[in-house]
Motif scaffolding. Sequence first.
Motif, PDB file in Angstrom:
ATOM      1  N   LEU A  64       0.825  -1.207   0.000  1.00  0.00           N
ATOM      2  CA  LEU A  64       0.000   0.000   0.000  1.00  0.00           C
ATOM      3  C   LEU A  64       0.859   1.256   0.000  1.00  0.00           C
ATOM      4  CD1 LEU A  64      -3.006  -0.904   2.337  1.00  0.00           C
ATOM      5  CD2 LEU A  64      -2.866  -0.981  -0.163  1.00  0.00           C
ATOM      6  N   ASP A  65       2.139   1.105  -0.350  1.00  0.00           N
ATOM      7  CA  ASP A  65       2.947   2.304  -0.517  1.00  0.00           C
ATOM      8  C   ASP A  65       2.599   2.943  -1.864  1.00  0.00           C
ATOM      9  OD1 ASP A  65       4.259   0.887  -2.513  1.00  0.00           O
ATOM     10  OD2 ASP A  65       6.099   0.596  -1.365  1.00  0.00           O
ATOM     11  N   ARG A  66       3.165   4.110  -2.086  1.00  0.00           N
ATOM     12  CA  ARG A  66       2.758   4.887  -3.259  1.00  0.00           C
ATOM     13  C   ARG A  66       3.010   4.153  -4.569  1.00  0.00           C
ATOM     14  NH1 ARG A  66       4.813  11.057  -4.684  1.00  0.00           N
ATOM     15  NH2 ARG A  66       3.535  11.315  -6.561  1.00  0.00           N
ATOM     16  N   SER A  67       4.167   3.521  -4.694  1.00  0.00           N
ATOM     17  CA  SER A  67       4.504   2.900  -5.977  1.00  0.00           C
ATOM     18  C   SER A  67       3.626   1.693  -6.276  1.00  0.00           C
ATOM     19  CB  SER A  67       5.985   2.505  -6.005  1.00  0.00           C
ATOM     20  OG  SER A  67       6.262   1.508  -5.036  1.00  0.00           O
ATOM     21  N   HIS A  68       3.341   0.871  -5.251  1.00  0.00           N
ATOM     22  CA  HIS A  68       2.472  -0.284  -5.476  1.00  0.00           C
ATOM     23  C   HIS A  68       1.049   0.157  -5.814  1.00  0.00           C
ATOM     24  CE1 HIS A  68       5.762  -2.501  -3.548  1.00  0.00           C
ATOM     25  NE2 HIS A  68       5.221  -3.605  -4.019  1.00  0.00           N
ATOM     26  N   VAL A  69       0.536   1.103  -5.047  1.00  0.00           N
ATOM     27  CA  VAL A  69      -0.837   1.555  -5.271  1.00  0.00           C
ATOM     28  C   VAL A  69      -0.979   2.209  -6.646  1.00  0.00           C
ATOM     29  CG1 VAL A  69      -2.541   3.260  -4.510  1.00  0.00           C
ATOM     30  CG2 VAL A  69      -1.449   1.765  -2.845  1.00  0.00           C
ATOM     31  N   ARG A  70       0.043   2.926  -7.057  1.00  0.00           N
ATOM     32  CA  ARG A  70      -0.035   3.634  -8.346  1.00  0.00           C
ATOM     33  C   ARG A  70       0.080   2.690  -9.533  1.00  0.00           C
ATOM     34  NH1 ARG A  70       4.802   7.147  -8.579  1.00  0.00           N
ATOM     35  NH2 ARG A  70       5.752   5.173  -9.267  1.00  0.00           N
TER      36      ARG A  70
END
Length: 295
Positions: A180-186
């Motif tokens: 759920l960090d920015r890179s995974h979510v994006r």
Amino acid sequence: MFVRSATASTAAAAVLGAGALLLPVPRTLASDHASERQGSPIVVAHRGASGYAPENTLAAIDAADALGADWVENDVQRTRDGVLVVLHDTDLKRTTNVEEVFPDRAPWAVKDFTAAEVSRLDAGSWFGPRFAGARVPTLTRFLHRLERNDQKLLLEIKSPQTYPGIERDILRVLRKEGWLDRSHVRDRLVVQSFGVDSVRTVRALRPDVTTGFLGTPAVADLPSYAVFADQINPSYATISADYVAAVQRLKGAHGKPLRVNTWTVNDAKKAATARSYGVDGIISNFPDVVRHATG
């Protein structure tokens, strides 16, 4: 119960045994975007490359990776003691030897077994002897393997009415494992379900996560789905070019055009037809077949 057709088993052995010959160039996010501009849909390995390895197992993830499939779809359920496991059916009969190991536990529902009990089951022999001993993975182990392979996840919340609160449980595991960090979510995560309330719950708990609704809502109802979903992911048998266009004319929950990922397309002719409809993604047990037909 452990029966697999000779044709499928032979195909699996041929593809996985000759992976170096069939391996396409891995697709990065940038190359995905280039393909979209050229009209090629994203290819998603359904339950992993489940035409070549037992569905929803680590072997199926690795088979998808060997075939160049960046995206993997899976199904998540919850055991009696609250552990999230990756399995499609709400019972254990079809894809494990549960009837042999626990003969007195009918109807063998996933929710009635502990994680330790599920871990004892053989989830590979039904597909072929080569996969004997494969296990039902926990969501945590599944995520670890995807991370190792640098793959992306289309996660289905399976039968959410059976598992009240499973959305929070899934998000908790995703957060713990760094998904759920920015890179995974994006770039690397979509959460979907047939359950409208389940998709709404994920949207309410984590508005940043991309969400999909599994099904084919009536065109007149699509605006109400666009409030909480970024994707409408229908069965191939239910769509047409007009339907796909109607979905894509709307903007989803994140203000971008709704996307359409259709399932389950397993032959080249249907894949080519789905591409002609303008779908954004195709979910397949045979991702290599779809890639070759649409790339």
